[in-house]
Design an enzyme around this catalytic site. Structure first.
Site, PDB file in Angstrom:
ATOM      1  N   CYS A 184       0.828  -1.200   0.000  1.00 57.45           N
ATOM      2  CA  CYS A 184       0.000   0.000   0.000  1.00 57.45           C
ATOM      3  C   CYS A 184       0.863   1.252   0.000  1.00 57.45           C
ATOM      4  O   CYS A 184       2.056   1.195   0.248  1.00 57.45           O
ATOM      5  CB  CYS A 184      -0.874   0.029   1.240  1.00 57.45           C
ATOM      6  SG  CYS A 184      -1.798  -1.485   1.450  1.00 57.45           S
TER       7      CYS A 184
ATOM      8  N   ARG B 196       1.507   2.254  -5.917  1.00 59.94           N
ATOM      9  CA  ARG B 196       1.698   1.172  -4.946  1.00 59.94           C
ATOM     10  C   ARG B 196       0.441   0.335  -4.745  1.00 59.94           C
ATOM     11  O   ARG B 196       0.479  -0.685  -4.059  1.00 59.94           O
ATOM     12  CB  ARG B 196       2.134   1.757  -3.594  1.00 59.94           C
ATOM     13  CG  ARG B 196       3.432   2.509  -3.652  1.00 59.94           C
ATOM     14  CD  ARG B 196       3.779   3.052  -2.288  1.00 59.94           C
ATOM     15  NE  ARG B 196       4.087   1.986  -1.355  1.00 59.94           N
ATOM     16  CZ  ARG B 196       5.281   1.443  -1.221  1.00 59.94           C
ATOM     17  NH1 ARG B 196       6.288   1.867  -1.950  1.00 59.94           N
ATOM     18  NH2 ARG B 196       5.480   0.490  -0.340  1.00 59.94           N
TER      19      ARG B 196
ATOM     20  N   TRP C 281      -3.536  -2.043  -2.129  1.00 63.65           N
ATOM     21  CA  TRP C 281      -3.523  -3.167  -3.072  1.00 63.65           C
ATOM     22  C   TRP C 281      -3.805  -4.416  -2.254  1.00 63.65           C
ATOM     23  O   TRP C 281      -3.025  -4.773  -1.376  1.00 63.65           O
ATOM     24  CB  TRP C 281      -2.163  -3.274  -3.752  1.00 63.65           C
ATOM     25  CG  TRP C 281      -2.078  -4.383  -4.752  1.00 63.65           C
ATOM     26  CD1 TRP C 281      -2.650  -4.414  -5.984  1.00 63.65           C
ATOM     27  CD2 TRP C 281      -1.366  -5.618  -4.615  1.00 63.65           C
ATOM     28  NE1 TRP C 281      -2.346  -5.589  -6.627  1.00 63.65           N
ATOM     29  CE2 TRP C 281      -1.560  -6.357  -5.807  1.00 63.65           C
ATOM     30  CE3 TRP C 281      -0.597  -6.203  -3.616  1.00 63.65           C
ATOM     31  CZ2 TRP C 281      -1.011  -7.616  -6.024  1.00 63.65           C
ATOM     32  CZ3 TRP C 281      -0.040  -7.454  -3.831  1.00 63.65           C
ATOM     33  CH2 TRP C 281      -0.241  -8.144  -5.022  1.00 63.65           C
TER      34      TRP C 281
ATOM     35  N   ASN D 252       0.135  -0.873   6.174  1.00 66.20           N
ATOM     36  CA  ASN D 252       0.710  -1.569   5.023  1.00 66.20           C
ATOM     37  C   ASN D 252       1.403  -2.815   5.564  1.00 66.20           C
ATOM     38  O   ASN D 252       2.186  -2.707   6.497  1.00 66.20           O
ATOM     39  CB  ASN D 252       1.730  -0.653   4.332  1.00 66.20           C
ATOM     40  CG  ASN D 252       2.479  -1.356   3.211  1.00 66.20           C
ATOM     41  OD1 ASN D 252       2.024  -2.362   2.686  1.00 66.20           O
ATOM     42  ND2 ASN D 252       3.622  -0.820   2.838  1.00 66.20           N
ATOM     43  N   GLY D 253       1.091  -3.979   4.993  1.00 67.06           N
ATOM     44  CA  GLY D 253       1.742  -5.202   5.457  1.00 67.06           C
ATOM     45  C   GLY D 253       0.712  -6.214   5.899  1.00 67.06           C
ATOM     46  O   GLY D 253      -0.433  -6.187   5.461  1.00 67.06           O
TER      47      GLY D 253
ATOM     48  N   GLU E 272      11.614 -10.493 -21.438  1.00 70.95           N
ATOM     49  CA  GLU E 272      11.193  -9.178 -20.942  1.00 70.95           C
ATOM     50  C   GLU E 272      10.099  -8.583 -21.845  1.00 70.95           C
ATOM     51  O   GLU E 272       9.124  -8.008 -21.361  1.00 70.95           O
ATOM     52  CB  GLU E 272      12.419  -8.246 -20.863  1.00 70.95           C
ATOM     53  CG  GLU E 272      12.146  -6.817 -20.452  1.00 70.95           C
ATOM     54  CD  GLU E 272      11.621  -6.649 -19.028  1.00 70.95           C
ATOM     55  OE1 GLU E 272      11.543  -7.639 -18.278  1.00 70.95           O
ATOM     56  OE2 GLU E 272      11.259  -5.516 -18.682  1.00 70.95           O
TER      57      GLU E 272
ATOM     58  N   LYS F  11       6.333  -7.586 -20.557  1.00 68.96           N
ATOM     59  CA  LYS F  11       5.747  -6.255 -20.735  1.00 68.96           C
ATOM     60  C   LYS F  11       4.358  -6.375 -21.371  1.00 68.96           C
ATOM     61  O   LYS F  11       3.420  -5.722 -20.968  1.00 68.96           O
ATOM     62  CB  LYS F  11       6.627  -5.352 -21.624  1.00 68.96           C
ATOM     63  CG  LYS F  11       7.942  -4.922 -21.033  1.00 68.96           C
ATOM     64  CD  LYS F  11       7.836  -3.772 -20.052  1.00 68.96           C
ATOM     65  CE  LYS F  11       7.840  -4.216 -18.641  1.00 68.96           C
ATOM     66  NZ  LYS F  11       9.035  -4.550 -17.961  1.00 68.96           N
TER      67      LYS F  11
ATOM     68  N   GLU G 242       1.741  -7.952 -18.881  1.00 67.64           N
ATOM     69  CA  GLU G 242       1.292  -7.140 -17.756  1.00 67.64           C
ATOM     70  C   GLU G 242       0.554  -5.884 -18.191  1.00 67.64           C
ATOM     71  O   GLU G 242      -0.316  -5.405 -17.482  1.00 67.64           O
ATOM     72  CB  GLU G 242       2.440  -6.810 -16.795  1.00 67.64           C
ATOM     73  CG  GLU G 242       3.467  -5.849 -17.297  1.00 67.64           C
ATOM     74  CD  GLU G 242       4.549  -5.551 -16.258  1.00 67.64           C
ATOM     75  OE1 GLU G 242       4.266  -5.492 -15.065  1.00 67.64           O
ATOM     76  OE2 GLU G 242       5.711  -5.361 -16.674  1.00 67.64           O
TER      77      GLU G 242
ATOM     78  N   HIS H 149      11.636 -27.738 -30.343  1.00 67.34           N
ATOM     79  CA  HIS H 149      11.368 -28.760 -29.329  1.00 67.34           C
ATOM     80  C   HIS H 149       9.953 -28.649 -28.774  1.00 67.34           C
ATOM     81  O   HIS H 149       9.669 -29.172 -27.699  1.00 67.34           O
ATOM     82  CB  HIS H 149      12.401 -28.654 -28.201  1.00 67.34           C
ATOM     83  CG  HIS H 149      13.809 -28.873 -28.680  1.00 67.34           C
ATOM     84  ND1 HIS H 149      14.258 -30.103 -29.091  1.00 67.34           N
ATOM     85  CD2 HIS H 149      14.837 -28.008 -28.864  1.00 67.34           C
ATOM     86  CE1 HIS H 149      15.526 -29.994 -29.490  1.00 67.34           C
ATOM     87  NE2 HIS H 149      15.888 -28.725 -29.371  1.00 67.34           N
TER      88      HIS H 149
ATOM     89  N   LYS I 175       3.296  -1.685  -7.871  1.00 66.43           N
ATOM     90  CA  LYS I 175       4.699  -1.456  -8.210  1.00 66.43           C
ATOM     91  C   LYS I 175       5.648  -2.233  -7.308  1.00 66.43           C
ATOM     92  O   LYS I 175       6.600  -2.834  -7.765  1.00 66.43           O
ATOM     93  CB  LYS I 175       4.985   0.049  -8.108  1.00 66.43           C
ATOM     94  CG  LYS I 175       6.382   0.437  -8.509  1.00 66.43           C
ATOM     95  CD  LYS I 175       6.550   0.373 -10.006  1.00 66.43           C
ATOM     96  CE  LYS I 175       7.941   0.723 -10.450  1.00 66.43           C
ATOM     97  NZ  LYS I 175       8.192   0.241 -11.819  1.00 66.43           N
TER      98      LYS I 175
HETATM   99  O1  M6R Z   1      11.172  -3.563  -7.149  1.00 69.09           O
HETATM  100  P1  M6R Z   1      11.690  -4.808  -7.805  1.00 69.09           P
HETATM  101  O2  M6R Z   1      12.703  -4.539  -8.866  1.00 69.09           O
HETATM  102  O3  M6R Z   1      12.186  -5.821  -6.810  1.00 69.09           O
HETATM  103  O4  M6R Z   1      10.417  -5.454  -8.524  1.00 69.09           O
HETATM  104  C1  M6R Z   1      10.511  -6.703  -9.150  1.00 69.09           C
HETATM  105  C2  M6R Z   1       9.290  -6.985  -9.979  1.00 69.09           C
HETATM  106  O5  M6R Z   1       8.133  -6.971  -9.187  1.00 69.09           O
HETATM  107  C3  M6R Z   1       9.127  -5.989 -11.137  1.00 69.09           C
HETATM  108  O6  M6R Z   1      10.248  -5.971 -11.968  1.00 69.09           O
HETATM  109  C4  M6R Z   1       7.894  -6.371 -11.979  1.00 69.09           C
HETATM  110  O7  M6R Z   1       8.107  -7.589 -12.617  1.00 69.09           O
HETATM  111  C5  M6R Z   1       7.567  -5.278 -12.992  1.00 69.09           C
HETATM  112  N1  M6R Z   1       6.163  -4.983 -12.938  1.00 69.09           N
HETATM  113  C6  M6R Z   1       7.874  -5.671 -14.389  1.00 69.09           C
HETATM  114  O8  M6R Z   1       7.566  -4.661 -15.295  1.00 69.09           O
END
Ligand code: M6R
Length: 621
Positions: A4, A29, A79, A105-106, A490, A494, A497, A513, A616
């Site tokens: 959060c 967040r 969240w 938060n937590g 990667e 992208k 997500e 394969h 995030k």
């Molecule tokens: O803050 P961090 O780099 O530890 O976060 C890791 C992942 O949660 C973060 O890279 C996530 O996969 C992104 N949303 C990817 O775009």
């Protein structure tokens, strides 16, 4: 359980405005619900609403903001991982009298027992959350016993009873001039202004008002007033703190004319790279930011693990090629969430590189703790000054990407690759597997990358046009070899997500394969080509792979080096990137994939900065 955004304020401005502005910058967040509480007219004015912050603001417009005319208050953006994101589960939570409010938060792991105890004492709960227990416990501690009438002492006592990871911000209508906040594991920073003080999960919440900050440590509590702050531990003893000045300003946390943050952050990648490299090659040597390891410790390293999640994990996959090549050390790259559950072989000569933009990802933090318990050395690569992962590590290299607000990682990812490479060069230097002039040459090649990335950005309009064409695709595949393989992963991440589209990244050699069965006429397949000059053998193998998929009707989208004519017959769409050394190719070839995913998402009508179900920073396992 939740990740959060939290903000608290005591000062001279209207608290509601300060808190809402802060929440706007913390919404990355979490955006399942939002709420505010302001001490006003001898009581607490509280409003909460499920959904995005805009819903809360609309609700405030509906009920009117007159009742919120106070200068101390707090807010929360949530969240949720379980517990429905509905109004009644939104923060702030209050005690029965409505005079104590708490944002959290937590997770309070022992909340079932605490809730049973409170219910047995006749307290009726208004929500399904663990957080509400904290509001009732603080109210009781403030009403009776040793801590009666002392809010900081009441909160300290409650914190000592809570198990789990938490940040709490607590306010009491009887204490209009102060706010109390506490931290165990989840992040909390204090902002120090003129006649005003802030607390927040992230400095972005108050950067508009001050850049002077203090990071709270584990099991610390802060009392903020207009005059300043006081930090103690959970037993009331004065606790040491580390003040710092934020090295970016408000413009870095705003869109600056871009339609969304992610596009701005994609554009900022040349600067992010340059800032990450700056100051790390001094007197002909690679230097880290913080090193609590001796040179001998680095020389003794006999194995490297990179642990990380999501995009940070992909940055580690890229780095493996360079670190093994430069140091001749074996490098394993592991998802942090898997690492500690499989009993990895670690000892004091193992270097664990923990890569995290936020520095607070729970999976990575737990992997760090596990590694240290096994006596391994930990080096953090992190974008957030003073976050928990660097605090618990033996050495730190900060990426200087600036604040990344878009949930999808872009500039932080490129900066992580650069920083991981610096780690590889630092190891090569310590172990003598590269001569000083070779280290210098590799560093100078890295230094040329901001300009190369700037040139790639010239393809933005063209890639966006392609993105619009692909917005109806059912699925997209991504292929690469060598360092192009993590780039393919990667690119697929992208797209998943942001555009909620089925996307898979494959090592191109694996195609035959199994995955080749997925190819059908019209399926878009993005191919990340290596340089024809750098690794000619890989290049020719990938050309064969493209011709195989093209023969089966796929629509090929090829990311290739400028002037690579061999791919022309096989590329239905060609995106050219500048020629750079083989190991540095991910820094240029990732960029079009970021732009592509963002534009497909935008064309499909999705919020590019706040993809569904995501947050995030993931501070829960
Ligand atoms: O803050 P961090 O780099 O530890 O976060 C890791 C992942 O949660 C973060 O890279 C996530 O996969 C992104 N949303 C990817 O775009």
């Amino acid at each position: 359980m939740r990740v959060c955004g939290i903000v608290g304020y005591v000062g001279h401005r209207p608290a509601l405005d300060v808190v809402l502005d802060g929440l706007r910058r913390l919404e990355y967040r979490g955006y399942d619900s939002a709420g505010v509480a302001v001490i006003a007219d001898g009581g607490l004015a509280v409003e909460r609403k499920a959904g995005r912050l805009a819903n809360l603001e609309a609700r405030l417009d509906e009920v009117g903001r007159d009742g919120f005319a106070g200068t101390a208050g707090m807010g929360h953006t949530r969240w949720a991982t379980h517990g429905a994101p509905v109004d009644r589960n939104s923060h702030p939570h209050r005690d029965v009298s409505g005079r104590v409010a708490v944002v959290h938060n937590g997770i309070i792991e022992n909340f079932i027992a605490l809730r049973a105890e409170l219910e047995a004492a006749g307290i009726e709960f208004a929500s399904d959350t663990d957080s509400e227990t904290a509001a009732h416990l603080v109210a009781r501690a403030y009403a009776e016993g040793d801590t009666a009438g002392d809010l900081p002492a009441s909160v300290r006592g409650v914190c000592r009873r809570l198990e789990g990871a938490f940040t709490l911000v607590v306010t009491h209508a009887d204490e209009p001039d102060l706010i109390v906040a506490a931290r165990r594991s989840s992040p909390l920073v204090v902002g120090i202004g003129e006649g005003e003080t802030f607390v927040a999960s992230d400095v972005a919440a108050f950067i508009e008002h001050t850049r002077e900050a203090v990071e709270l440590g584990q099991d610390q509590l802060v009392v903020i007033t207009r005059a300043g702050y006081e930090v103690v531990d959970f037993h009331g003893e004065t606790a040491p703190v580390k003040p710092f000045t934020v090295d970016w300003d408000l413009s870095a946390a705003e869109k600056g004319g871009h339609e969304y943050f992610m596009l701005k952050e994609i554009d900022e990648q040349p600067t992010a790279l340059a800032d990450t490299l700056r100051g790390h090659f001094v007197g002909g040597r690679i230097v880290l930011d913080e090193q609590r390891l001796s040179d001998q410790d680095l020389r003794d390293v006999d194995k490297v693990f990179v642990v990380a999640c999501g995009s940070a994990y992909h940055s580690g996959l890229v780095a493996k090629y360079a670190i093994e090549h430069w140091t001749r050390l074996p490098v394993e790259v592991e998802l942090a969430s898997e690492f500690r559950y499989r009993d990895p072989v670690l000892d004091r000569d193992t270097l664990v590189v923990a890569v995290s933009q936020s520095g607070e990802t729970a999976d990575t933090l737990e992997a760090v703790r596990h590694a240290r318990e096994q006596k391994a050395r930990v080096l953090a690569v992190c974008n957030t000054n003073g976050a928990q992962i660097p605090r618990e590590s033996d050495a730190v290299l900060y990426t200087h990407a600036g604040p990344e607000i878009g949930v999808a990682s872009t500039k932080a990812f490129l900066a992580q690759i650069a920083a991981n490479y610096l780690v590889g060069l630092a190891l090569a230097q310590a172990r003598g597997t590269k001569y000083p002039d070779e280290v210098a040459r590799e560093f100078h090649e890295l230094e040329a990358m901001p300009e190369a990335v700037r040139r790639v950005l010239g393809c933005t309009a063209r890639v966006q046009e392609l993105g619009r064409e692909l917005s109806d695709a059912k699925a997209v595949l991504f292929l690469g070899r060598h360092v192009g393989y993590p780039v393919a992963l990667e690119g697929a991440l992208k797209l998943k997500e942001l555009a909620y589209m089925h996307a898979e990244g494959f090592a191109a050699g694996e195609l035959k394969h199994g995955p080749i069965a997925l190819i059908e006429p019209g399926l878009p397949v993005v191919v990340v080509m290596p340089s024809p000059k750098g690794r000619a053998v890989l290049h020719s193998k990938l050309v064969s792979n493209i011709s195989e998929i093209q023969a089966r009707g796929a629509r090929t989208i090829v990311i290739a080096e400028e002037g690579d004519e061999t791919v022309l017959p096989f590329a239905d769409e060609l995106i050219e990137v500048p020629a750079v050394p083989t190991l540095l190719q991910p820094l240029v070839s990732t960029v079009p994939l970021q732009i592509l995913a963002a534009e497909i998402a935008r064309s499909r009508g999705y919020d590019v900065d706040k993809p569904r179900n995501l947050a995030k920073s993931v501070t829960v396992e």
